[in-house]
Design a protein around this motif. Structure first.
Motif, PDB file in Angstrom:
ATOM      1  N   THR A  58      -5.477   6.439 -14.653  1.00  0.00           N
ATOM      2  CA  THR A  58      -4.130   6.300 -14.089  1.00  0.00           C
ATOM      3  C   THR A  58      -4.209   5.755 -12.667  1.00  0.00           C
ATOM      4  O   THR A  58      -3.441   4.864 -12.282  1.00  0.00           O
ATOM      5  N   ILE A  59      -5.156   6.285 -11.889  1.00  0.00           N
ATOM      6  CA  ILE A  59      -5.346   5.817 -10.513  1.00  0.00           C
ATOM      7  C   ILE A  59      -5.711   4.335 -10.504  1.00  0.00           C
ATOM      8  O   ILE A  59      -5.182   3.545  -9.708  1.00  0.00           O
TER       9      ILE A  59
ATOM     10  N   ASN B 298       0.816  -1.213   0.000  1.00  0.00           N
ATOM     11  CA  ASN B 298       0.000   0.000   0.000  1.00  0.00           C
ATOM     12  C   ASN B 298       0.854   1.269   0.000  1.00  0.00           C
ATOM     13  O   ASN B 298       0.519   2.259  -0.667  1.00  0.00           O
ATOM     14  N   LEU B 299       1.951   1.239   0.729  1.00  0.00           N
ATOM     15  CA  LEU B 299       2.825   2.415   0.773  1.00  0.00           C
ATOM     16  C   LEU B 299       3.467   2.674  -0.589  1.00  0.00           C
ATOM     17  O   LEU B 299       3.688   3.828  -0.965  1.00  0.00           O
ATOM     18  N   ASP B 300       3.753   1.608  -1.331  1.00  0.00           N
ATOM     19  CA  ASP B 300       4.262   1.768  -2.706  1.00  0.00           C
ATOM     20  C   ASP B 300       3.211   2.443  -3.590  1.00  0.00           C
ATOM     21  O   ASP B 300       3.531   3.327  -4.404  1.00  0.00           O
TER      22      ASP B 300
ATOM     23  N   GLU C  42      -2.265  19.218  -8.994  1.00  0.00           N
ATOM     24  CA  GLU C  42      -2.135  20.305  -8.007  1.00  0.00           C
ATOM     25  C   GLU C  42      -3.035  20.094  -6.796  1.00  0.00           C
ATOM     26  O   GLU C  42      -3.691  21.016  -6.296  1.00  0.00           O
ATOM     27  N   LEU C  43      -3.043  18.846  -6.332  1.00  0.00           N
ATOM     28  CA  LEU C  43      -3.824  18.467  -5.149  1.00  0.00           C
ATOM     29  C   LEU C  43      -2.897  17.838  -4.113  1.00  0.00           C
ATOM     30  O   LEU C  43      -1.831  17.322  -4.460  1.00  0.00           O
ATOM     31  N   THR C  44      -3.312  17.866  -2.858  1.00  0.00           N
ATOM     32  CA  THR C  44      -2.593  17.080  -1.860  1.00  0.00           C
ATOM     33  C   THR C  44      -3.049  15.629  -2.007  1.00  0.00           C
ATOM     34  O   THR C  44      -4.060  15.339  -2.658  1.00  0.00           O
ATOM     35  N   MET C  45      -2.310  14.721  -1.392  1.00  0.00           N
ATOM     36  CA  MET C  45      -2.679  13.309  -1.461  1.00  0.00           C
ATOM     37  C   MET C  45      -4.070  13.071  -0.857  1.00  0.00           C
ATOM     38  O   MET C  45      -4.886  12.328  -1.402  1.00  0.00           O
TER      39      MET C  45
ATOM     40  N   GLU D  83       2.356  11.309  -7.060  1.00  0.00           N
ATOM     41  CA  GLU D  83       2.705  11.940  -8.337  1.00  0.00           C
ATOM     42  C   GLU D  83       1.442  12.378  -9.082  1.00  0.00           C
ATOM     43  O   GLU D  83       1.407  13.461  -9.678  1.00  0.00           O
ATOM     44  N   VAL D  84       0.404  11.544  -9.022  1.00  0.00           N
ATOM     45  CA  VAL D  84      -0.874  11.898  -9.654  1.00  0.00           C
ATOM     46  C   VAL D  84      -1.465  13.135  -8.980  1.00  0.00           C
ATOM     47  O   VAL D  84      -1.964  14.050  -9.645  1.00  0.00           O
TER      48      VAL D  84
END
Length: 314
Positions: free
Chosen positions: A308-309, A245-247, A260-263, A254-255
């Motif tokens: 992409t997600i 999950n951390l990977d 231009e969003l936070t995670m 990056e997405v």
């Protein structure tokens, strides 16, 4: 803040709602909890979620006191019943006795005459569904509960409840509260389609996967001080804090950056792409966290970004 209908009902709730699980009445002191609720209200959040079992009633007390200063008709308040609230044989479950008694106890702790939404916190295999629905229907008719919901019920259990309610002319379930996030997607297969069929909205919990989707946890690094994973009893965050999950989170960052969003904003916007979702519940141990989270409301991710997600998650 944008608002959505709670399932197919006429009431509207903020796309981002504030919860009190694992926080208020627990490791977050009352002053911080109150300031988070005030900040949420100021930011347009009108939907507040708690439960009788959270710190055995303490969370309800904190939430009730914090909301007291606001007009009761300006927010939507939800609480729940099912988990043990004592050591006796009738201090748990969804029997008529427990449902009615706990509703009254919750109203007293919250300091209000009614709750907008009352959830069955889990399914109770020991109580007939009709018994539970009749008890809830009585509370609705008495004006102590306005809408009825369930949490973590299967598609089959939801279907049974809808059929019984329709057959017996009882108040219908309008909401299901499941866990749902980029890292926990089990509802997509059956629960979402069945709920959509019957006009039941999803109010999802843990949309940030207990903080894993904020990007604050790093593979091979020590757990950040003061984070939920650092709190006693939350070591592995219910199996979410894995290298795999951390990977995924590293790639998702990056997405987020490309958009231009936070995670966290990406994760919440991804949840809200589902039209069957009425609201995503976030927790906040500090008011500043809410400033970031509410900005996810109204964000529309492109088809390319969603693709992409999907590739990253699968």
């Amino acid at each position: 803040m944008e608002y959505r209908r709670l399932g197919k009902t006429g009431v509207k709730v903020s796309e981002i709602s504030l919860g009190s699980w694992l926080t208020y009445g627990g490791y977050v002191e009352e002053e911080k909890a109150t300031s988070s609720i005030d900040k949420a209200y100021d930011l347009g959040i009108n939907f507040f979620d708690t439960a009788n079992v959270y710190m055995r009633g303490e969370a309800e007390v904190v939430v009730g006191k914090a909301l007291k200063k606001y007009p009761r008709d300006s927010y939507v308040l939800a609480t729940k019943v099912f988990w043990p609230m004592g050591d006796g044989p009738n201090d748990r479950g969804l029997s008529r006795k427990h449902v009615i008694e706990q509703c009254h106890a919750s109203l007293k702790r919250l300091g209000t005459d009614y709750v907008d939404l009352y959830y069955c916190h889990r399914f109770d295999p020991e109580t007939p569904v009709e018994e539970t629905l009749r008890a809830l229907d009585d509370l609705v008719r008495q004006g102590k509960v306005l809408y009825v919901g369930v949490s973590e019920w299967t598609a089959e259990q939801i279907t049974e409840a809808v059929h019984i309610a329709d057959k017996k002319l009882l108040d219908r379930i309008v909401v299901n509260q499941p866990q749902y996030s980029m890292l926990e997607r089990y509802i997509e297969k059956e629960v979402l389609p069945v709920s959509e069929k019957y006009g039941i909205g999803q109010v999802v919990w843990s949309p940030l996967a207990q903080g894993v989707l904020t990007g604050k946890y790093k593979k091979g690094a020590a757990v950040p001080q003061g984070s939920r994973a650092a709190q006693e009893n939350y070591g592995s965050l219910f199996g979410l804090l894995t290298d795999e999950n951390l990977d995924k989170v590293e790639r998702l960052k990056e997405v987020a950056a490309d958009n231009e969003l936070t995670m966290a904003q990406l994760a919440l916007a991804w949840i809200l792409r589902q039209k069957g979702v009425s609201s995503a519940i976030v927790g906040a141990s500090r008011p500043e966290q809410l400033e970031e989270n509410v900005k996810a409301s109204g964000i529309k991710l492109s088809a390319e970004t969603l693709q992409t997600i999907e590739e990253i998650l699968n």
